[in-house]
Design a protein around this motif. Structure first.
Motif, short mmCIF file in Angstrom:
data_model
loop_
_atom_site.label_atom_id
_atom_site.label_comp_id
_atom_site.label_asym_id
_atom_site.label_seq_id
_atom_site.Cartn_x
_atom_site.Cartn_y
_atom_site.Cartn_z
N THR A 22 37.04 46.59 45.87
CA THR A 22 37.53 45.31 45.86
C THR A 22 36.66 44.07 45.97
O THR A 22 37.71 43.28 45.59
CB THR A 22 38.58 45.61 47.30
N ALA A 23 35.69 43.76 46.47
CA ALA A 23 34.78 42.80 46.84
C ALA A 23 34.67 42.30 45.56
O ALA A 23 34.82 41.16 45.07
CB ALA A 23 33.68 43.34 47.62
N ASP A 50 46.87 26.66 43.79
CA ASP A 50 47.81 26.97 44.98
C ASP A 50 47.83 28.25 44.75
O ASP A 50 47.98 28.87 45.75
CB ASP A 50 48.68 26.32 45.85
N VAL A 51 48.61 28.40 43.86
CA VAL A 51 49.61 29.99 43.71
C VAL A 51 48.62 30.96 43.07
O VAL A 51 47.93 31.69 43.94
CB VAL A 51 50.13 29.87 42.56
N THR A 57 44.02 35.10 48.06
CA THR A 57 43.80 35.39 49.53
C THR A 57 44.81 36.27 50.24
O THR A 57 43.84 36.99 51.09
CB THR A 57 44.34 34.08 50.18
N LEU A 58 45.46 36.27 49.57
CA LEU A 58 46.72 37.58 49.73
C LEU A 58 46.42 38.87 49.32
O LEU A 58 45.80 39.98 50.16
CB LEU A 58 47.84 37.61 49.10
N LEU A 59 45.43 39.35 48.70
CA LEU A 59 44.90 40.92 47.69
C LEU A 59 43.55 41.17 48.62
O LEU A 59 43.09 42.22 49.21
CB LEU A 59 44.32 40.09 46.34
N PHE A 60 42.27 40.13 49.47
CA PHE A 60 41.67 40.11 49.57
C PHE A 60 42.40 40.55 51.47
O PHE A 60 41.09 41.83 50.86
CB PHE A 60 40.97 38.54 49.85
#
Length: 255
Positions: A22-23, A50-51, A57-60
């Motif tokens: 994932t990283a 931005d999208v 960010t959401l995936l992280f």
């Protein structure tokens, strides 16, 4: 003799490779955004940037929560237990990358698969899944049957003569005593067909590492535990299984 190799298998190995996978995905996405950023600015497409940043960010965050969920499952902590039913979606998505990282670090696929199965079994036990014996399907590979046996039981286990030269007869007797469904499959296609026809609430599969891993992923979201077969003559030929271990595992999941 109890031969549960999975008990001594490091469940943390799969979690570590999952975290690394994932990283690497997050780093790759971040690198792509960094490369595209100047051009997007030049084209006045900052909203696209931005999208992309929001998606990364959401995936992280989601990946972090799933990794923490696996770690907390090992520690019997239920903080992120609401993610349990989605955890295999996450695992199935990143599994090819996990195998790739295993190759890079010279970790065999079999070792990774064992870690996955051990972790899967532990999570199911941690979730305290219990079903009626009549709602449990136990599937074994046809290689548990003696290769020289003339009585083929793939489509009808009642053809077994209970000579006890292999473990099929004792497994049939166990199913009659405990009340679960028992079937023999020649491969994943037949196993999925049997599962679809019987519609159990849980599956216990007896197989090698590769078949157990793919089987657990194939029947998801149906909970599926795994017991490794024993291969004294090599893969897919006159294999056997620890009957005591099978019964112990079954009793963990039936009411």
């Amino acid at each position: 003799m109890n031969t549960d190799i999975l008990k001594t298998t490091k469940k943390s190995l799969f979690i570590k490779l999952s975290a690394l996978s994932t990283a690497s995905i997050i780093i790759l996405i971040s690198f792509i955004i960094w490369l595209c950023y100047p051009r997007l600015i030049a084209l006045n497409l900052l909203i696209v940037t931005d999208v992309l940043i929001a998606i990364a960010t959401l995936l992280f965050l989601m990946s972090f929560l799933f990794i923490m969920n696996m770690l907390f499952n090992l520690a019997n902590i239920t903080i992120f237990s609401f993610l349990d039913k989605y955890i295999f979606n996450f695992i199935n998505t990143i599994f090819p990358l996990i195998i790739l990282w295993g190759k890079i670090f010279n970790i065999s696929r079999r070792e990774i698969e064992r870690s996955f199965i051990a972790l899967n079994n532990y999570i199911l036990t941690h979730r305290k899944i219990k079903v009626n014996a009549s709602d449990l399907l136990v599937i074994s590979p046809h290689c548990l049957q003696l290769a020289s046996c003339p009585h083929k039981i793939t489509h009808n286990i009642n053809n077994c003569k209970h000579c006890n030269q292999c473990t099929i007869g004792p497994l049939i007797t166990m199913s009659e005593r405990l009340g679960f469904h028992f079937r023999v499959a020649t491969g994943g296609t037949l196993a999925r067909k049997i599962t679809k026809e019987l519609r159990p609430k849980m599956v216990l599969a007896i197989a090698c590492e590769r078949d157990l891993t793919s089987g657990i992923q194939d029947v998801y979201p149906l909970p599926a535990a795994g017991v490794l077969n024993i291969r004294p003559n090599g893969p897919c030929y006159n294999t056997t299984v620890d009957l005591k271990l099978v019964e112990e595992t079954i009793k963990q999941f039936i009411k």
